[in-house]
Design a protein around this motif. Structure first.
Motif, short mmCIF file in Angstrom:
data_model
loop_
_atom_site.label_atom_id
_atom_site.label_comp_id
_atom_site.label_asym_id
_atom_site.label_seq_id
_atom_site.Cartn_x
_atom_site.Cartn_y
_atom_site.Cartn_z
N VAL A 22 0.81 -1.14 0.01
CA VAL A 22 -0.03 -0.04 -0.01
C VAL A 22 0.88 1.22 0.04
CG1 VAL A 22 -1.59 1.32 1.34
CG2 VAL A 22 -2.15 -0.99 1.13
N ALA A 23 1.93 1.32 0.86
CA ALA A 23 2.84 2.25 0.95
C ALA A 23 3.57 2.70 -0.51
CB ALA A 23 3.89 2.15 1.99
N TYR A 24 3.66 1.64 -1.12
CA TYR A 24 4.61 1.78 -2.71
C TYR A 24 3.67 2.41 -3.62
CZ TYR A 24 7.48 0.90 -6.73
OH TYR A 24 8.41 1.04 -7.81
N GLN A 25 2.43 1.85 -3.51
CA GLN A 25 1.34 2.42 -4.65
C GLN A 25 1.04 3.63 -4.26
OE1 GLN A 25 1.01 0.87 -7.15
NE2 GLN A 25 2.10 -1.07 -6.43
N ILE A 26 0.96 4.08 -2.96
CA ILE A 26 0.72 5.39 -2.45
C ILE A 26 1.67 6.57 -2.90
CG2 ILE A 26 0.28 7.15 -0.72
CD1 ILE A 26 -1.20 5.11 0.94
N SER A 27 2.82 5.95 -3.03
CA SER A 27 4.18 6.51 -3.61
C SER A 27 3.92 6.97 -5.09
CB SER A 27 5.40 5.94 -3.06
OG SER A 27 5.65 4.91 -4.06
N ALA A 28 3.48 5.92 -5.71
CA ALA A 28 3.49 5.93 -7.05
C ALA A 28 2.47 7.09 -7.26
CB ALA A 28 3.20 4.66 -7.64
N SER A 29 1.21 7.08 -6.65
CA SER A 29 0.25 8.02 -6.95
C SER A 29 0.84 9.38 -6.77
CB SER A 29 -0.81 7.62 -6.17
OG SER A 29 -1.56 6.64 -6.50
N PHE A 30 1.40 9.57 -5.42
CA PHE A 30 2.08 10.96 -5.21
C PHE A 30 3.16 11.33 -6.52
CE2 PHE A 30 1.32 10.70 -0.37
CZ PHE A 30 -0.05 10.71 -0.55
N ALA A 31 3.73 10.31 -6.90
CA ALA A 31 4.69 10.65 -7.97
C ALA A 31 4.03 11.17 -9.06
CB ALA A 31 5.70 9.44 -8.08
N PHE A 74 17.18 10.88 -2.23
CA PHE A 74 16.45 10.84 -0.92
C PHE A 74 16.41 9.30 -0.39
CE2 PHE A 74 14.35 15.16 -2.05
CZ PHE A 74 15.13 15.93 -0.90
N ALA A 75 15.99 8.72 -1.32
CA ALA A 75 16.13 7.21 -1.11
C ALA A 75 17.67 6.76 -0.43
CB ALA A 75 15.50 6.45 -2.05
N SER A 76 18.63 7.21 -1.42
CA SER A 76 19.73 6.76 -1.03
C SER A 76 20.39 7.20 0.45
CB SER A 76 20.66 7.55 -2.01
OG SER A 76 20.82 7.21 -3.37
N ILE A 77 19.79 8.61 0.83
CA ILE A 77 20.27 8.71 2.39
C ILE A 77 19.27 7.90 3.39
CG2 ILE A 77 19.82 10.75 3.95
CD1 ILE A 77 20.03 12.69 1.42
N LEU A 78 18.18 7.66 2.97
CA LEU A 78 17.19 6.82 3.91
C LEU A 78 17.85 5.48 3.94
CD1 LEU A 78 13.63 8.20 2.48
CD2 LEU A 78 14.88 8.69 4.90
N ILE A 79 18.05 4.86 2.75
CA ILE A 79 18.38 3.34 2.67
C ILE A 79 19.78 3.19 3.39
CG2 ILE A 79 19.57 3.15 0.68
CD1 ILE A 79 16.62 1.11 1.46
N ILE A 80 20.79 4.36 3.17
CA ILE A 80 22.18 4.07 4.00
C ILE A 80 21.68 4.14 5.34
CG2 ILE A 80 24.29 5.34 4.31
CD1 ILE A 80 24.22 6.08 1.49
N TYR A 132 9.53 21.33 -3.86
CA TYR A 132 8.74 19.93 -4.03
C TYR A 132 9.73 18.98 -3.65
CZ TYR A 132 6.39 22.76 -7.89
OH TYR A 132 5.56 23.80 -8.28
N TRP A 133 10.82 19.42 -2.70
CA TRP A 133 11.51 18.39 -2.09
C TRP A 133 11.13 17.64 -1.09
CZ3 TRP A 133 17.32 20.59 -1.47
CH2 TRP A 133 17.79 20.88 -2.86
N GLY A 134 9.96 18.43 -0.43
CA GLY A 134 9.30 17.59 0.91
C GLY A 134 8.56 16.65 0.05
N LYS A 135 7.85 16.57 -0.83
CA LYS A 135 7.20 15.45 -1.41
C LYS A 135 7.97 14.45 -2.15
CE LYS A 135 2.51 14.81 -3.75
NZ LYS A 135 1.59 15.46 -4.25
N ALA A 169 10.19 8.94 -1.53
CA ALA A 169 11.42 8.26 -1.22
C ALA A 169 11.01 7.21 0.06
CB ALA A 169 12.52 8.85 -1.27
N LEU A 170 10.25 8.02 0.87
CA LEU A 170 10.03 7.18 2.12
C LEU A 170 8.99 6.15 1.98
CD1 LEU A 170 10.58 7.41 5.37
CD2 LEU A 170 8.62 8.68 5.41
N LEU A 171 7.98 6.38 1.31
CA LEU A 171 6.75 5.32 0.85
C LEU A 171 7.37 4.43 0.01
CD1 LEU A 171 4.11 7.75 0.64
CD2 LEU A 171 4.10 6.10 2.45
N ALA A 172 8.03 4.64 -0.91
CA ALA A 172 8.68 3.73 -1.93
C ALA A 172 9.65 2.80 -1.68
CB ALA A 172 8.87 4.59 -3.15
#
Length: 281
Positions: A17-26, A45-51, A198-201, A206-209
């Motif tokens: 669900v999180a991933y699909q919401i991220s796709a909708s936001f994208a 942003f995903a790079s920072i989060l995943i590291i 737009y960086w916040g979104k 990145a967080l949701l995906a």
């Protein structure tokens, strides 16, 4: 079902669900930014989060000893998968894009079947593809052949990415993908990258995906079998269609809905067959 398994199922569903919401936001962000820029911001942003999540700095000392041929191949697949999927989202309803992308790993699974009775899953997948395309109306507003090609290409990359080569491979792949996409975006549309409003979104996407799905998947996999995981994954096209309908006001035709159901049933069937074959051995 034991409470632990029920919790694992909940984690898995929340992950999708999180991933699909991220796709909708994208896709919502596509109204002000192009898909290449959105992909780049998401990967950065995903790079920072995943590291931070995997504490990937621990592998710096091991970098010279890693299998870089495999890592670069894996990283290229991750990068291309993201670019192609987001490009498909810009041209197709979300449910259709995910359904077509889903054919990548499904086809890989179908190629491994050996018993004639299992060709029913191949038949269902073919029906799904046939019903997905509005053959009678090539200019249908809810379908794009180019978008379909992008989604199918993303599916091929997804089939490769699913052959994971280690937990830290994902961190390296996302970081390398971000490093590749940054100069491309800087040339393609430099002003868009610097629109900080737009960086916040993009961070939320990145967080949701990435961060949330991978964290939940790791928790779910501790309790779920491969069969259960594969079966639940088959819900992705349906969740994508629902997310697109609720968040984007997208509507697909009745035949396209049947197409998604056929693809999901084929996925569930081949998952059960793979589990049964594994147990037999």
């Amino acid at each position: 079902m034991p409470n632990s398994q029920l919790t694992a199922v909940l984690f898995m569903v929340l992950s999708m669900v999180a991933y699909q919401i991220s796709a909708s936001f994208a896709k919502q962000l596509f109204e002000v930014l192009d898909p290449i820029t959105v992909v780049t911001l998401r990967l950065c942003f995903a790079s920072i989060l995943i590291i931070l999540m995997f504490r990937s700095w621990k592998i710096i000392k091991r970098l010279p000893y890693l299998r870089w041929n495999e890592l670069l191949y894996y990283s290229g697949s991750v990068c291309l998968m993201n670019v192609l999927f987001y490009a498909s989202l810009g041209k197709l309803p979300q449910g259709i894009a995910v359904g077509l992308e889903f054919l990548g790993p499904l086809t890989l699974a179908l190629l491994s079947i050996k018993q004639k009775t299992d060709y029913i899953w191949v038949f269902l997948a073919i029906i799904g593809i046939a019903l997905m395309v509005p053959w009678q109306d090539a200019t249908a507003h809810n379908f794009s052949y180019l978008g379909a090609a992008f989604a199918l290409g993303a599916g091929v990359c997804w089939a490769i990415v699913r052959q994971n080569i280690g937990m830290h491979a994902l961190s390296i792949a996302i970081v390398l993908s971000a490093l590749v996409m940054l100069p491309i975006s800087a040339v393609h549309n430099p002003d868009a990258l610097l629109q900080t409003q737009y960086w916040g979104k993009a961070l939320l996407i990145a967080l949701l995906a990435t961060a949330i799905p991978y964290a939940l998947d790791l928790l779910a996999l501790k309790q779920l079998s491969k069969m259960s995981y594969g079966t639940l994954s088959s819900l992705s096209p349906a969740l994508a269609a629902i997310s697109g309908m609720v968040l984007l006001n997208e509507h697909i035709t009745a035949w396209q809905t049947v197409a998604l159901i056929c693809i999901m049933i084929a996925s569930v069937g081949v998952t059960f067959r793979a589990a049964k074959s594994s147990n037999a051995h």
